[in-house]
Write a protein that holds these residues in place. Structure first.
Motif, PDB file in Angstrom:
ATOM      1  N   TYR A 135       0.829  -1.212   0.000  1.00 40.70           N
ATOM      2  CA  TYR A 135       0.000   0.000   0.000  1.00 40.70           C
ATOM      3  C   TYR A 135       0.858   1.255   0.000  1.00 40.70           C
ATOM      4  O   TYR A 135       1.952   1.279   0.580  1.00 40.70           O
ATOM      5  CB  TYR A 135      -0.900   0.030   1.232  1.00 40.70           C
ATOM      6  CG  TYR A 135      -2.135  -0.848   1.162  1.00 40.70           C
ATOM      7  CD1 TYR A 135      -2.322  -1.762   0.142  1.00 40.70           C
ATOM      8  CD2 TYR A 135      -3.119  -0.737   2.137  1.00 40.70           C
ATOM      9  CE1 TYR A 135      -3.459  -2.558   0.095  1.00 40.70           C
ATOM     10  CE2 TYR A 135      -4.261  -1.517   2.097  1.00 40.70           C
ATOM     11  CZ  TYR A 135      -4.431  -2.424   1.071  1.00 40.70           C
ATOM     12  OH  TYR A 135      -5.556  -3.199   1.020  1.00 40.70           O
ATOM     13  N   SER A 136       0.339   2.315  -0.600  1.00 35.45           N
ATOM     14  CA  SER A 136       0.963   3.633  -0.483  1.00 35.45           C
ATOM     15  C   SER A 136       0.750   4.167   0.933  1.00 35.45           C
ATOM     16  O   SER A 136      -0.035   3.612   1.719  1.00 35.45           O
ATOM     17  CB  SER A 136       0.335   4.604  -1.488  1.00 35.45           C
ATOM     18  OG  SER A 136      -1.018   4.876  -1.123  1.00 35.45           O
ATOM     19  N   GLY A 137       1.434   5.271   1.261  1.00 36.01           N
ATOM     20  CA  GLY A 137       1.274   5.852   2.594  1.00 36.01           C
ATOM     21  C   GLY A 137      -0.164   6.231   2.889  1.00 36.01           C
ATOM     22  O   GLY A 137      -0.678   5.983   3.991  1.00 36.01           O
ATOM     23  N   GLY A 138      -0.846   6.807   1.901  1.00 32.83           N
ATOM     24  CA  GLY A 138      -2.236   7.191   2.122  1.00 32.83           C
ATOM     25  C   GLY A 138      -3.149   5.998   2.295  1.00 32.83           C
ATOM     26  O   GLY A 138      -4.083   6.028   3.110  1.00 32.83           O
ATOM     27  N   MET A 139      -2.901   4.935   1.527  1.00 34.80           N
ATOM     28  CA  MET A 139      -3.714   3.724   1.673  1.00 34.80           C
ATOM     29  C   MET A 139      -3.513   3.096   3.050  1.00 34.80           C
ATOM     30  O   MET A 139      -4.468   2.611   3.669  1.00 34.80           O
ATOM     31  CB  MET A 139      -3.359   2.726   0.575  1.00 34.80           C
ATOM     32  CG  MET A 139      -3.772   3.161  -0.821  1.00 34.80           C
ATOM     33  SD  MET A 139      -3.099   2.084  -2.111  1.00 34.80           S
ATOM     34  CE  MET A 139      -4.094   0.600  -1.888  1.00 34.80           C
ATOM     35  N   LYS A 140      -2.271   3.110   3.544  1.00 35.36           N
ATOM     36  CA  LYS A 140      -2.016   2.572   4.883  1.00 35.36           C
ATOM     37  C   LYS A 140      -2.759   3.377   5.948  1.00 35.36           C
ATOM     38  O   LYS A 140      -3.293   2.810   6.911  1.00 35.36           O
ATOM     39  CB  LYS A 140      -0.517   2.569   5.169  1.00 35.36           C
ATOM     40  CG  LYS A 140       0.251   1.507   4.399  1.00 35.36           C
ATOM     41  CD  LYS A 140       1.748   1.599   4.649  1.00 35.36           C
ATOM     42  CE  LYS A 140       2.503   0.548   3.848  1.00 35.36           C
ATOM     43  NZ  LYS A 140       3.968   0.682   3.977  1.00 35.36           N
ATOM     44  N   GLN A 141      -2.802   4.705   5.778  1.00 36.03           N
ATOM     45  CA  GLN A 141      -3.532   5.533   6.740  1.00 36.03           C
ATOM     46  C   GLN A 141      -5.029   5.264   6.661  1.00 36.03           C
ATOM     47  O   GLN A 141      -5.710   5.235   7.686  1.00 36.03           O
ATOM     48  CB  GLN A 141      -3.236   7.010   6.491  1.00 36.03           C
ATOM     49  CG  GLN A 141      -1.830   7.445   6.893  1.00 36.03           C
ATOM     50  CD  GLN A 141      -1.572   7.252   8.377  1.00 36.03           C
ATOM     51  OE1 GLN A 141      -1.296   6.133   8.842  1.00 36.03           O
ATOM     52  NE2 GLN A 141      -1.654   8.319   9.143  1.00 36.03           N
TER      53      GLN A 141
END
Length: 292
Positions: A135-141
């Motif tokens: 996941y990208s950083g935003g997806m992880k958040q």
């Protein structure tokens, strides 16, 4: 729902006093907790989230003693910490399934329905079977918010959620938080002023483990109306003179020149023009007053 914090203090074994007789009341709304790194925000969030005990003071959530009745509080709480660790090779779907069981959602049908709704709400349905490590950083958040919302919490705490996100992911995440904040109480802890300005009808500014301001962002901005002035400065010598002789709020580089913002009841000097006050002006002014 009311979260009432009274006289909270916390000193760590290394001698750092993270919280100093801090008191705060948070009601049914999106509440912004704004402060610089090291202000005590994460210490306060960890204490509310029952991950550490204070040395003194009390916290009550709808009459429940947060310090002494941790299990009851945890059933009402969702938490996205600043550093959210997961098993990186596990898919989002499997991880949410595991976490839902740990949160007491034991009925398989209820669990499946809840997880499907959260994956759709956080726009992760199409990536539900992918490993979280991809996941990208935003997806992880966004996954972090999904796990925080398991079991329908009444209070959600998010700690520095947009740090490191690119502008597009930040906007997606803030829109997600705004939707959540209509249904549950959300505490947004951050050092990013714009996050609070865009989302929160109520806020507090803290530094050095103490509350410097509590109230509505719009009211705090209105209190500075007519007192903020700005000027573009070309030389370092002029900038130092302004720093020495005026109440400097902040400086920004604009096209290689210094834009200075100062606090004054009337025009402070030649070349200064009135500037509309913003939450960043409130923030820096309060931090400066707190250091004085």
């Amino acid at each position: 729902m009311a979260l009432v914090i009274e006289g909270l203090s916390k000193t760590y074994p290394n001698g750092v006093q993270a919280l100093k007789d801090l008191s705060l009341t948070i009601g049914n709304h999106m509440f912004g907790l704004l402060g610089p790194n090291g202000a005590g925000k994460s210490s306060l969030m960890r204490t509310i989230a029952t991950l550490q005990d204070p040395d003194a003071g009390s916290i009550t959530l709808d009459g429940i003693d947060v310090v002494r009745q941790k299990d009851q509080v945890r059933r009402l709480l969702g938490y996205l910490p600043q550093e959210f660790g997961v098993y990186p090779k596990v898919s989002a779907l499997d991880m949410l399934e595991h976490l839902a069981v740990l949160k007491g959602v034991t009925h398989k049908g209820e669990r499946r329905e809840m997880i499907e709704a959260l994956l759709n709400q956080t726009n992760l349905w199409n990536a539900r079977k992918k490993a979280i490590a991809t996941y990208s950083g935003g997806m992880k958040q966004r996954f972090g918010i999904a796990q925080a919302l398991l079991a329908n919490p009444r209070l959600v705490i998010v700690d520095e959620p947009t740090a490191g996100l690119d502008p597009a992911e930040r906007n997606r995440f803030l829109n997600l938080l705004a939707g959540i904040g209509r249904d549950v109480t959300v505490i947004l802890s951050t050092h990013i002023v714009d996050d609070v300005r865009e989302l929160c009808p109520r806020m507090a500014i803290i530094a050095g483990g103490q509350v410097l301001l509590e109230g509505a962002p719009n009211e705090a901005i209105a209190a500075l109306d007519g007192q903020v002035w700005s000027k573009l400065v070309d030389s370092d010598e002029e900038l130092r003179a302004i720093e020495a002789g005026m109440t400097l709020i902040s400086t920004h580089l604009v096209g290689g020149r210094h834009e200075v913002r100062v606090l004054a009841a009337a025009a402070p000097g030649e070349g200064f023009a009135p500037a509309g006050a913003g939450l960043e002006d409130v923030y820096f002014t309060r931090l400066a007053a707190g250091r004085a």
